[in-house]
Design a protein around this motif. Sequence first.
Motif, PDB file in Angstrom:
ATOM      1  N   LYS A 203       0.836  -1.210   0.000  1.00 51.65           N
ATOM      2  CA  LYS A 203       0.000   0.000   0.000  1.00 51.65           C
ATOM      3  C   LYS A 203       0.867   1.254   0.000  1.00 51.65           C
ATOM      4  CE  LYS A 203      -3.467   2.350   2.795  1.00 51.65           C
ATOM      5  NZ  LYS A 203      -4.261   2.300   4.013  1.00 51.65           N
ATOM      6  N   VAL A 204       1.929   1.241   0.791  1.00 56.00           N
ATOM      7  CA  VAL A 204       2.822   2.398   0.874  1.00 56.00           C
ATOM      8  C   VAL A 204       3.664   2.537  -0.398  1.00 56.00           C
ATOM      9  CG1 VAL A 204       4.791   3.351   2.150  1.00 56.00           C
ATOM     10  CG2 VAL A 204       2.904   2.296   3.393  1.00 56.00           C
ATOM     11  N   ALA A 205       4.057   1.417  -0.984  1.00 57.02           N
ATOM     12  CA  ALA A 205       4.947   1.433  -2.150  1.00 57.02           C
ATOM     13  C   ALA A 205       4.252   1.862  -3.437  1.00 57.02           C
ATOM     14  CB  ALA A 205       5.565   0.051  -2.339  1.00 57.02           C
ATOM     15  N   ARG A 206       2.953   1.635  -3.514  1.00 59.36           N
ATOM     16  CA  ARG A 206       2.212   1.991  -4.737  1.00 59.36           C
ATOM     17  C   ARG A 206       2.030   3.497  -4.846  1.00 59.36           C
ATOM     18  NH1 ARG A 206      -1.563  -2.524  -3.397  1.00 59.36           N
ATOM     19  NH2 ARG A 206      -1.261  -4.057  -5.021  1.00 59.36           N
ATOM     20  N   PRO A 207       1.962   3.996  -6.065  1.00 54.57           N
ATOM     21  CA  PRO A 207       1.622   5.414  -6.235  1.00 54.57           C
ATOM     22  C   PRO A 207       0.222   5.684  -5.678  1.00 54.57           C
ATOM     23  CG  PRO A 207       2.381   4.448  -8.310  1.00 54.57           C
ATOM     24  CD  PRO A 207       2.208   3.328  -7.332  1.00 54.57           C
ATOM     25  N   ALA A 208      -0.008   6.906  -5.238  1.00 53.69           N
ATOM     26  CA  ALA A 208      -1.283   7.253  -4.611  1.00 53.69           C
ATOM     27  C   ALA A 208      -2.474   7.015  -5.536  1.00 53.69           C
ATOM     28  CB  ALA A 208      -1.254   8.711  -4.163  1.00 53.69           C
ATOM     29  N   HIS A 209      -2.286   7.165  -6.843  1.00 51.75           N
ATOM     30  CA  HIS A 209      -3.396   7.014  -7.791  1.00 51.75           C
ATOM     31  C   HIS A 209      -3.647   5.552  -8.193  1.00 51.75           C
ATOM     32  CE1 HIS A 209       0.131   7.071 -10.367  1.00 51.75           C
ATOM     33  NE2 HIS A 209      -0.584   6.375 -11.226  1.00 51.75           N
ATOM     34  N   ALA A 210      -2.777   4.638  -7.777  1.00 51.61           N
ATOM     35  CA  ALA A 210      -2.898   3.234  -8.191  1.00 51.61           C
ATOM     36  C   ALA A 210      -4.059   2.544  -7.479  1.00 51.61           C
ATOM     37  CB  ALA A 210      -1.613   2.485  -7.903  1.00 51.61           C
ATOM     38  N   LYS A 211      -4.674   1.621  -8.195  1.00 51.81           N
ATOM     39  CA  LYS A 211      -5.765   0.845  -7.617  1.00 51.81           C
ATOM     40  C   LYS A 211      -5.194  -0.090  -6.555  1.00 51.81           C
ATOM     41  CE  LYS A 211      -9.368  -2.444  -8.800  1.00 51.81           C
ATOM     42  NZ  LYS A 211      -9.057  -3.839  -8.682  1.00 51.81           N
ATOM     43  N   GLU A 212      -5.815  -0.085  -5.390  1.00 52.78           N
ATOM     44  CA  GLU A 212      -5.340  -0.926  -4.297  1.00 52.78           C
ATOM     45  C   GLU A 212      -5.971  -2.310  -4.385  1.00 52.78           C
ATOM     46  OE1 GLU A 212      -5.414  -1.007   0.542  1.00 52.78           O
ATOM     47  OE2 GLU A 212      -5.396   0.927  -0.463  1.00 52.78           O
ATOM     48  N   SER A 213      -5.140  -3.305  -4.367  1.00 54.29           N
ATOM     49  CA  SER A 213      -5.579  -4.694  -4.364  1.00 54.29           C
ATOM     50  C   SER A 213      -4.698  -5.420  -3.373  1.00 54.29           C
ATOM     51  CB  SER A 213      -5.429  -5.284  -5.770  1.00 54.29           C
ATOM     52  OG  SER A 213      -5.912  -6.593  -5.803  1.00 54.29           O
ATOM     53  N   ILE A 214      -5.254  -6.265  -2.545  1.00 55.51           N
ATOM     54  CA  ILE A 214      -4.464  -6.908  -1.492  1.00 55.51           C
ATOM     55  C   ILE A 214      -4.160  -8.362  -1.821  1.00 55.51           C
ATOM     56  CG2 ILE A 214      -5.330  -5.372   0.306  1.00 55.51           C
ATOM     57  CD1 ILE A 214      -7.105  -7.752   1.215  1.00 55.51           C
ATOM     58  N   ALA A 215      -3.076  -8.839  -1.246  1.00 51.75           N
ATOM     59  CA  ALA A 215      -2.743 -10.256  -1.350  1.00 51.75           C
ATOM     60  C   ALA A 215      -3.606 -11.008  -0.351  1.00 51.75           C
ATOM     61  CB  ALA A 215      -1.267 -10.473  -1.043  1.00 51.75           C
TER      62      ALA A 215
END
Length: 93
Positions: free
Chosen positions: A12-24
Amino acid sequence: MNFIEIFNYVAKVARPAHAKESIAESMEDLFLDIGLDSLDGLVMLMYFDDLYGIPDAESKEWSPASVQELHDLVMAHKTKEPASMEEVKEVCK
Protein backbone atom coordinates in the motif's frame (compact mmCIF):
# COMPACT_ATOMS: atom_id res chain seq x y z
CA MET A 1 2.00 -10.87 13.05
CA ASN A 2 1.70 -12.59 9.73
CA PHE A 3 3.72 -11.94 6.60
CA ILE A 4 0.70 -11.20 4.38
CA GLU A 5 -0.40 -8.43 6.75
CA ILE A 6 3.06 -6.86 6.55
CA PHE A 7 3.20 -7.43 2.78
CA ASN A 8 -0.14 -5.69 2.21
CA TYR A 9 0.84 -2.69 4.30
CA VAL A 10 4.19 -2.33 2.52
CA ALA A 11 2.48 -2.75 -0.88
CA LYS A 12 0.00 0.00 0.00
CA VAL A 13 2.82 2.40 0.87
CA ALA A 14 4.95 1.43 -2.15
CA ARG A 15 2.21 1.99 -4.74
CA PRO A 16 1.62 5.41 -6.23
CA ALA A 17 -1.28 7.25 -4.61
CA HIS A 18 -3.40 7.01 -7.79
CA ALA A 19 -2.90 3.23 -8.19
CA LYS A 20 -5.76 0.84 -7.62
CA GLU A 21 -5.34 -0.93 -4.30
CA SER A 22 -5.58 -4.69 -4.36
CA ILE A 23 -4.46 -6.91 -1.49
CA ALA A 24 -2.74 -10.26 -1.35
CA GLU A 25 -5.01 -12.92 0.09
CA SER A 26 -2.62 -15.87 -0.05
CA MET A 27 1.08 -16.60 -0.24
CA GLU A 28 0.61 -17.85 -3.81
CA ASP A 29 -0.65 -14.50 -5.11
CA LEU A 30 1.47 -13.15 -7.95
CA PHE A 31 2.58 -9.53 -7.82
CA LEU A 32 1.16 -8.80 -11.27
CA ASP A 33 -2.23 -10.27 -10.30
CA ILE A 34 -2.52 -7.82 -7.40
CA GLY A 35 -1.44 -4.84 -9.46
CA LEU A 36 2.22 -4.52 -8.47
CA ASP A 37 4.64 -3.60 -11.22
CA SER A 38 8.43 -3.85 -11.17
CA LEU A 39 8.90 -0.35 -9.71
CA ASP A 40 6.44 -1.13 -6.89
CA GLY A 41 8.39 -4.33 -6.24
CA LEU A 42 11.68 -2.44 -6.07
CA VAL A 43 10.30 0.05 -3.57
CA MET A 44 8.85 -2.82 -1.53
CA LEU A 45 12.24 -4.56 -1.46
CA MET A 46 13.82 -1.45 0.03
CA TYR A 47 11.24 -1.45 2.83
CA PHE A 48 11.66 -5.19 3.44
CA ASP A 49 15.45 -4.71 3.59
CA ASP A 50 14.96 -2.16 6.37
CA LEU A 51 12.28 -4.14 8.21
CA TYR A 52 14.22 -7.39 8.23
CA GLY A 53 17.81 -6.09 8.38
CA ILE A 54 18.79 -7.39 4.96
CA PRO A 55 21.86 -5.77 3.38
CA ASP A 56 20.99 -4.00 0.10
CA ALA A 57 23.66 -5.96 -1.76
CA GLU A 58 21.89 -9.24 -0.96
CA SER A 59 18.51 -8.19 -2.30
CA LYS A 60 19.74 -6.32 -5.40
CA GLU A 61 19.45 -9.36 -7.63
CA TRP A 62 16.12 -10.58 -6.26
CA SER A 63 13.12 -10.67 -8.56
CA PRO A 64 10.33 -12.45 -6.70
CA ALA A 65 7.09 -12.90 -8.60
CA SER A 66 4.85 -13.98 -5.72
CA VAL A 67 4.28 -13.29 -2.05
CA GLN A 68 5.70 -16.75 -1.25
CA GLU A 69 8.89 -16.14 -3.23
CA LEU A 70 9.44 -12.82 -1.41
CA HIS A 71 8.71 -14.48 1.93
CA ASP A 72 11.23 -17.27 1.26
CA LEU A 73 13.95 -14.81 0.26
CA VAL A 74 13.31 -12.56 3.26
CA MET A 75 13.30 -15.48 5.70
CA ALA A 76 16.56 -16.85 4.26
CA HIS A 77 18.41 -13.52 4.56
CA LYS A 78 16.86 -11.67 7.52
CA THR A 79 18.94 -10.55 10.48
CA LYS A 80 15.96 -9.23 12.48
CA GLU A 81 12.16 -9.05 12.39
CA PRO A 82 9.76 -6.18 13.02
CA ALA A 83 8.36 -6.40 16.54
CA SER A 84 4.94 -4.98 15.68
CA MET A 85 2.80 -3.38 12.98
CA GLU A 86 3.62 -0.05 14.63
CA GLU A 87 7.28 -0.67 13.81
CA VAL A 88 6.33 -1.58 10.23
CA LYS A 89 4.38 1.68 9.92
CA GLU A 90 7.26 3.67 11.37
CA VAL A 91 9.82 2.16 8.96
CA CYS A 92 7.50 2.68 5.99
CA LYS A 93 6.92 6.40 6.54
